[in-house]
Motif scaffolding. Structure first.
Motif, PDB file in Angstrom:
ATOM      1  N   ASP A  79       0.809  -0.990  -0.049  1.00 41.60           N
ATOM      2  CA  ASP A  79       0.023   0.327  -0.223  1.00 41.60           C
ATOM      3  C   ASP A  79       0.377   1.428   0.083  1.00 41.60           C
ATOM      4  O   ASP A  79       1.418   1.464   0.713  1.00 41.60           O
ATOM      5  CB  ASP A  79      -1.016   0.027   1.108  1.00 41.60           C
ATOM      6  CG  ASP A  79      -2.025  -1.337   0.926  1.00 41.60           C
ATOM      7  OD1 ASP A  79      -2.621  -1.787   0.198  1.00 41.60           O
ATOM      8  OD2 ASP A  79      -2.304  -1.886   1.847  1.00 41.60           O
ATOM      9  N   TRP A  80       0.607   1.828  -1.035  1.00 42.10           N
ATOM     10  CA  TRP A  80       1.302   3.549  -0.980  1.00 42.10           C
ATOM     11  C   TRP A  80       1.484   4.163   0.206  1.00 42.10           C
ATOM     12  O   TRP A  80       2.179   4.610   0.253  1.00 42.10           O
ATOM     13  CB  TRP A  80       0.893   4.310  -2.370  1.00 42.10           C
ATOM     14  CG  TRP A  80      -0.727   4.644  -2.045  1.00 42.10           C
ATOM     15  CD1 TRP A  80      -1.595   3.888  -3.067  1.00 42.10           C
ATOM     16  CD2 TRP A  80      -1.166   5.702  -1.332  1.00 42.10           C
ATOM     17  NE1 TRP A  80      -2.737   4.228  -2.231  1.00 42.10           N
ATOM     18  CE2 TRP A  80      -2.131   5.745  -1.781  1.00 42.10           C
ATOM     19  CE3 TRP A  80      -0.581   7.097  -1.052  1.00 42.10           C
ATOM     20  CZ2 TRP A  80      -3.087   6.554  -0.699  1.00 42.10           C
ATOM     21  CZ3 TRP A  80      -1.167   7.655  -0.725  1.00 42.10           C
ATOM     22  CH2 TRP A  80      -2.269   7.761  -0.859  1.00 42.10           C
ATOM     23  N   TYR A  81       0.387   4.321   0.842  1.00 40.83           N
ATOM     24  CA  TYR A  81       0.101   5.202   1.864  1.00 40.83           C
ATOM     25  C   TYR A  81       1.120   4.965   3.108  1.00 40.83           C
ATOM     26  O   TYR A  81       0.721   5.281   4.128  1.00 40.83           O
ATOM     27  CB  TYR A  81      -1.068   5.763   2.211  1.00 40.83           C
ATOM     28  CG  TYR A  81      -2.406   4.005   2.300  1.00 40.83           C
ATOM     29  CD1 TYR A  81      -2.318   3.639   3.266  1.00 40.83           C
ATOM     30  CD2 TYR A  81      -3.059   3.649   0.943  1.00 40.83           C
ATOM     31  CE1 TYR A  81      -2.750   2.518   3.294  1.00 40.83           C
ATOM     32  CE2 TYR A  81      -3.080   2.539   1.763  1.00 40.83           C
ATOM     33  CZ  TYR A  81      -3.542   2.129   2.657  1.00 40.83           C
ATOM     34  OH  TYR A  81      -4.490   0.768   2.686  1.00 40.83           O
ATOM     35  N   MET A  82       0.937   3.170   3.323  1.00 32.87           N
ATOM     36  CA  MET A  82       1.411   3.386   4.533  1.00 32.87           C
ATOM     37  C   MET A  82       3.471   4.121   5.270  1.00 32.87           C
ATOM     38  O   MET A  82       3.140   3.863   5.957  1.00 32.87           O
ATOM     39  CB  MET A  82       1.482   1.752   4.861  1.00 32.87           C
ATOM     40  CG  MET A  82       0.474   0.290   4.837  1.00 32.87           C
ATOM     41  SD  MET A  82      -0.373   1.095   6.002  1.00 32.87           S
ATOM     42  CE  MET A  82       0.722   0.654   7.256  1.00 32.87           C
ATOM     43  N   PRO A  83       3.913   3.910   4.195  1.00 32.24           N
ATOM     44  CA  PRO A  83       5.066   4.811   4.577  1.00 32.24           C
ATOM     45  C   PRO A  83       5.002   6.334   5.099  1.00 32.24           C
ATOM     46  O   PRO A  83       5.044   6.694   6.157  1.00 32.24           O
ATOM     47  CB  PRO A  83       5.614   4.918   3.341  1.00 32.24           C
ATOM     48  CG  PRO A  83       6.098   4.217   2.214  1.00 32.24           C
ATOM     49  CD  PRO A  83       4.244   3.770   2.625  1.00 32.24           C
ATOM     50  N   VAL A  84       3.745   6.552   4.519  1.00 33.50           N
ATOM     51  CA  VAL A  84       3.270   8.412   5.329  1.00 33.50           C
ATOM     52  C   VAL A  84       2.328   8.317   6.337  1.00 33.50           C
ATOM     53  O   VAL A  84       3.023   8.753   7.323  1.00 33.50           O
ATOM     54  CB  VAL A  84       2.509   9.170   4.148  1.00 33.50           C
ATOM     55  CG1 VAL A  84       1.554  10.186   4.334  1.00 33.50           C
ATOM     56  CG2 VAL A  84       3.341   9.252   3.074  1.00 33.50           C
ATOM     57  N   HIS A  85       1.461   7.234   7.118  1.00 29.47           N
ATOM     58  CA  HIS A  85       1.396   6.704   8.392  1.00 29.47           C
ATOM     59  C   HIS A  85       2.003   6.186   9.013  1.00 29.47           C
ATOM     60  O   HIS A  85       2.021   6.515   9.946  1.00 29.47           O
ATOM     61  CB  HIS A  85      -0.101   5.579   8.035  1.00 29.47           C
ATOM     62  CG  HIS A  85      -1.049   6.658   6.872  1.00 29.47           C
ATOM     63  ND1 HIS A  85      -1.909   7.573   7.845  1.00 29.47           N
ATOM     64  CD2 HIS A  85      -1.165   6.273   5.981  1.00 29.47           C
ATOM     65  CE1 HIS A  85      -3.015   7.872   7.332  1.00 29.47           C
ATOM     66  NE2 HIS A  85      -2.757   7.160   5.811  1.00 29.47           N
ATOM     67  N   GLU A  86       3.369   5.634   8.410  1.00 32.80           N
ATOM     68  CA  GLU A  86       4.030   5.453   9.464  1.00 32.80           C
ATOM     69  C   GLU A  86       5.263   6.516  10.571  1.00 32.80           C
ATOM     70  O   GLU A  86       4.833   6.127  11.404  1.00 32.80           O
ATOM     71  CB  GLU A  86       4.667   3.942   9.268  1.00 32.80           C
ATOM     72  CG  GLU A  86       5.799   3.156   9.902  1.00 32.80           C
ATOM     73  CD  GLU A  86       7.109   2.537   9.391  1.00 32.80           C
ATOM     74  OE1 GLU A  86       7.239   1.568  10.422  1.00 32.80           O
ATOM     75  OE2 GLU A  86       7.031   1.941   8.542  1.00 32.80           O
ATOM     76  N   SER A  87       5.518   6.810   9.133  1.00 31.77           N
ATOM     77  CA  SER A  87       6.436   8.446   9.711  1.00 31.77           C
ATOM     78  C   SER A  87       5.726   9.311   9.918  1.00 31.77           C
ATOM     79  O   SER A  87       6.392  10.368  10.379  1.00 31.77           O
ATOM     80  CB  SER A  87       7.444   8.334   8.867  1.00 31.77           C
ATOM     81  OG  SER A  87       6.852   8.528   7.430  1.00 31.77           O
TER      82      SER A  87
END
Length: 119
Positions: A79-87
């Motif tokens: 999912d493309w959005y996971m790095p933004v949500h994690e960091s």
């Protein structure tokens, strides 16, 4: 009394090759199993970090298994959005405005409450 021993070294090279091949295979299996354990650990930890409403995000945690040619395994999110949500950071919506990730903590609201709309 004399003892004598004869050793046939003609098949020694073949035995060493088989042993090396078995060690490579064991390493590949170990890497893949470790990646699967890491995948399961990430999937189990997701509800503690994110408000999971369906299985989509959890099922998006994938692995790339190790092979004999590429002796490395990888755990990743499709999912493309996971790095933004994690960091943390900002992501845009389809309407063109930005939603700051981590806004719940900034507003002091829990994961169960809705984010209020601002005009």
């Amino acid at each position: 009394m004399a003892l004598s021993e004869t050793v046939d070294i003609s098949r020694l090279g073949e035995k060493l090759y088989q042993a090396t091949d078995s060690m490579v295979f064991a390493g590949v299996v170990a890497l893949t199993r470790t990646a699967k354990h890491a995948q399961r650990a990430v999937q189990d930890n997701l509800p503690e970090v994110f408000n999971i409403r369906n299985k989509w995000t959890v099922q998006g945690i994938r692995i790339t298994p190790a092979t004999r040619e590429k002796q490395e395994a990888e755990v990743y999110s499709k999912d493309w959005y996971m790095p933004v949500h994690e960091s943390g950071g900002q992501r845009s919506t389809s309407r063109g405005f930005w939603i700051p990730v981590g806004i719940r903590a900034a507003l002091g609201i829990s994961k169960k409450e809705l984010i209020p709309q601002y005009a």
